[in-house]
Structures are given as C-alpha cells and as structure tokens.
Design an enzyme around this catalytic site. Structure first.
Site, PDB file in Angstrom:
ATOM      1  N   GLY A  11       0.809  -1.221   0.000  1.00  0.00           N
ATOM      2  CA  GLY A  11       0.000   0.000   0.000  1.00  0.00           C
ATOM      3  C   GLY A  11       0.841   1.269   0.000  1.00  0.00           C
ATOM      4  N   GLU A  76       0.176 -12.932  -1.222  1.00  0.00           N
ATOM      5  CA  GLU A  76       0.973 -12.151  -0.273  1.00  0.00           C
ATOM      6  C   GLU A  76       1.327 -12.911   1.016  1.00  0.00           C
ATOM      7  OE1 GLU A  76      -0.692  -8.333   0.647  1.00  0.00           O
ATOM      8  OE2 GLU A  76       0.830  -7.943   2.177  1.00  0.00           O
TER       9      GLU A  76
HETATM   10  P1  ADP Z   1       2.904  -1.926   2.848  1.00  0.00           P
HETATM   11  O1  ADP Z   1       3.311  -3.311   2.455  1.00  0.00           O
HETATM   12  O2  ADP Z   1       1.470  -1.789   3.232  1.00  0.00           O
HETATM   13  O3  ADP Z   1       3.361  -0.894   1.852  1.00  0.00           O
HETATM   14  P2  ADP Z   1       5.205  -1.658   4.627  1.00  0.00           P
HETATM   15  O4  ADP Z   1       5.533  -2.901   5.373  1.00  0.00           O
HETATM   16  O5  ADP Z   1       6.057  -1.306   3.475  1.00  0.00           O
HETATM   17  O6  ADP Z   1       3.671  -1.625   4.234  1.00  0.00           O
HETATM   18  O7  ADP Z   1       5.227  -0.469   5.691  1.00  0.00           O
HETATM   19  C1  ADP Z   1       4.805   0.832   5.359  1.00  0.00           C
HETATM   20  C2  ADP Z   1       5.133   1.758   6.521  1.00  0.00           C
HETATM   21  O8  ADP Z   1       6.555   1.826   6.696  1.00  0.00           O
HETATM   22  C3  ADP Z   1       4.704   3.200   6.316  1.00  0.00           C
HETATM   23  O9  ADP Z   1       3.366   3.383   6.684  1.00  0.00           O
HETATM   24  C4  ADP Z   1       5.667   3.955   7.219  1.00  0.00           C
HETATM   25  O10 ADP Z   1       5.207   3.984   8.545  1.00  0.00           O
HETATM   26  C5  ADP Z   1       6.922   3.104   7.188  1.00  0.00           C
HETATM   27  N1  ADP Z   1       7.993   3.594   6.294  1.00  0.00           N
HETATM   28  C6  ADP Z   1       9.268   3.134   6.327  1.00  0.00           C
HETATM   29  N2  ADP Z   1      10.031   3.746   5.421  1.00  0.00           N
HETATM   30  C7  ADP Z   1       9.229   4.621   4.763  1.00  0.00           C
HETATM   31  C8  ADP Z   1       9.439   5.550   3.708  1.00  0.00           C
HETATM   32  N3  ADP Z   1      10.640   5.709   3.135  1.00  0.00           N
HETATM   33  N4  ADP Z   1       8.385   6.274   3.276  1.00  0.00           N
HETATM   34  C9  ADP Z   1       7.168   6.116   3.826  1.00  0.00           C
HETATM   35  N5  ADP Z   1       6.912   5.271   4.842  1.00  0.00           N
HETATM   36  C10 ADP Z   1       7.919   4.519   5.319  1.00  0.00           C
HETATM   37 MG    MG Z   2       2.997  -5.254   2.991  1.00  0.00          MG
END
Ligand code: ADP
Ligand code: MG
Length: 273
Positions: A11, A76
């Site tokens: 996401g 996933e």
């Molecule tokens: P998803 O699989 O839903 O994308 P992630 O495991 O990648 O989720 O985690 C997303 C979260 O990681 C963000 O909501 C934020 O809190 C954190 N995060 C870490 N690094 C970043 C970044 N460079 N930019 C934005 N969010 C980040």
């Molecule tokens: Mg994820």
C-alpha cells in the site's frame, strides 16, 4: 545485474529483493505512488531477470510494467511466510510456532504453525497511522524525520499510566501499563507538549495496540513467541522498544527480524524461477 527479482508492491512501499550473479542478496524500496521509478530500475539494469510479484498492488504494478511475458504472482501471505522462514533460518532462530504481526500500512496478524499458516485478524492501526496522524499532529511528512524526532519526545504528559490513577492505592495490575494513550493531553497539567512528545505518544499507540492484539492471539493459540515484521520497524528503535517491553511484560518473547520490511519481497524472490 540481478538474475532473479522478488517484488512486494504494498500500500505504501514497493519492496524489491534480488540476487546478483554472486548470489548476494540486495534489498531496496520505492514509494508505491512511484511505479515509474520501479519500472526505470528494472529497465535500467535488470530487464533480463526473472521476476515474481506479490502484495496488494501487484496487479496494478503488473499492468504498469506492460511486460510481454506474464509475470508470475504469489499470494501475499504465502510470500510473507516464506520470507519469514528464510530469515529465521539465516539468523539461526529455531521457531516452529509463533504469532506473526506484519506492521505495514495497516497491521495483519497471522499464526505460523510449522509449515502452515493462517490469518487471525488485524487492525487498521499501523505504519499508515504513524505517518498520517503524525502529519496531522506535527505537519511533518517525512517518515525518517518523524521517527527521529519521536526519539527525543516524552510520553509522561501525553499518556496516563495505571500508577497515575491509583497513586498510593493498592494496584490491581502493573502500574507501568498505559491506562490511557493520549489521555494525559486532556487530563494532566497544562505543561506544553512538543511535537516530539506527540510523536512519541503516537508510537506508543501503535506499538501497544499491535502488541496487545498479538499477546491476546498468542494466549488464545498457546504460543509464546511473536515475530514482528513490516517496514514500520525500519530504523524505528523506539517502536521496537515499546513493542518489546509490552510483549515481555506479558511474558511472551518478541522476535524482530533484521530485514523487517522485506519478508514478502524475499518470499517472492524465492519463488522466482
Ligand atoms: P505496505 O506493504 O502496506 O506498503 P510496509 O511494510 O512497506 O507496508 O510499511 C509501510 C510503513 O513503513 C509506512 O506506513 C511507514 O510507517 C513506514 N515507512 C518506512 N520507510 C518509509 C518511507 N521511506 N516512506 C514512507 N513510509 C515509510
Ligand atoms: Mg505489505
């Protein structure tokens, strides 16, 4: 040059894991709002590699890449589980049965039992909450800036502890537990609270909500260990500390894997042929 690539399009972040010719593992991520960067990265150096996709935005990314070849996809949760098992092995952690909490944009909670796994539930409180509410409270939009500032904050005047309420009365439960996250903002002294304090309190909400749910899940399934993953733990020692102490307090063992956010991408990489 990558030979095999696993991509977890989530996401918020698109995580990439790949092996180079020397079988060395590399990890990187892009914002999921910037598929162009992902496409450019693949086309610039790695156009010949075999790719496997996973994650909620996998289909969207696949369409964006307009690949001539059909790109394989792995569910996933299967990818995440494979990535977790791979990391446990790499880090020499022997763990048959555990609760797994993936703290991504939101949080998903799973039961791992040997080779099998099942989703138990989740919560919308996660990394998205951290950067979203954090932005409302402070105006800061950078994740790194937010977590760095949160480290210097204090939760003393943000939260209410059980011991704040009971004072010298006999405590019916551990006094250091949070009685009310952010309740102190309304009920404690008029003392000025800084942005750092708000962010620190916000990390408290996320860590304690997620840890509490995991502890309840662990109790319900007779499990002692909780593995916490997801990019919300990336460089985020404060959140880890909060989760660790809450999980320990309830006599469960927290486990953090080194490559927090990359379990899904590593799982997809293992599937790529
Ligand atoms: P998803 O699989 O839903 O994308 P992630 O495991 O990648 O989720 O985690 C997303 C979260 O990681 C963000 O909501 C934020 O809190 C954190 N995060 C870490 N690094 C970043 C970044 N460079 N930019 C934005 N969010 C980040
Ligand atoms: Mg994820």
């Amino acid at each position: 040059m990558a030979t095999k690539i696993g991509i977890d399009a989530g996401g918020t972040l698109t995580k990439i894991a790949y092996w180079d010719e020397k079988k060395q593992l590399h990890l990187l991520n892009f914002l999921s709002s910037n598929f162009k960067a992902v496409k450019d990265w693949i086309e610039s150096n790695h156009s010949l590699a075999s790719i496997c996709l996973t994650g909620g935005r996998a289909e969207q990314l696949k369409k964006y890449l307009l690949s001539q070849n059909d790109i394989p996809y792995i569910v996933e949760f299967d990818a995440t589980m494979a990535g977790v098992m791979y990391q446990l092995k790499q880090e020499n952690i022997h763990c048959e049965k555990a609760i797994i909490a993936n703290i991504g944009t939101g949080t998903s909670i799973h039961l791992m039992n040997g080779e099998s796994h099942r989703r138990l539930g989740g919560t919308g409180i996660g990394g998205g909450t951290l950067i979203g509410l954090g932005q409302v409270l402070t105006g800061i939009t950078s994740y790194e800036e937010m977590i760095n500032l949160s480290k210097s904050g204090s939760r003393e005047f943000i939260d209410i502890l059980v011991s704040d309420i009971y004072e010298s009365n006999k405590l019916p439960l551990n006094g250091s537990l949070t009685a009310s996250n952010f309740g102190g903002v309304a009920l404690k002294s008029t003392e000025n609270k800084s942005h750092a304090d708000y962010l620190s309190g916000l990390q408290g909400i996320i860590g304690e909500v997620v840890a509490s749910l995991c502890i309840q899940a662990a109790d319900a399934h007779n499990v002692n260990r909780v593995i916490y993953i997801g990019s919300t733990l990336e460089n985020n020692d404060l959140l880890k500390k909060i989760i660790q102490s809450y999980t320990n307090l309830k006599e469960k063992e927290p486990i953090f894997l080194e490559k927090h956010g990359y379990s899904g991408a590593i799982g997809a990489l293992l599937e790529s042929i």
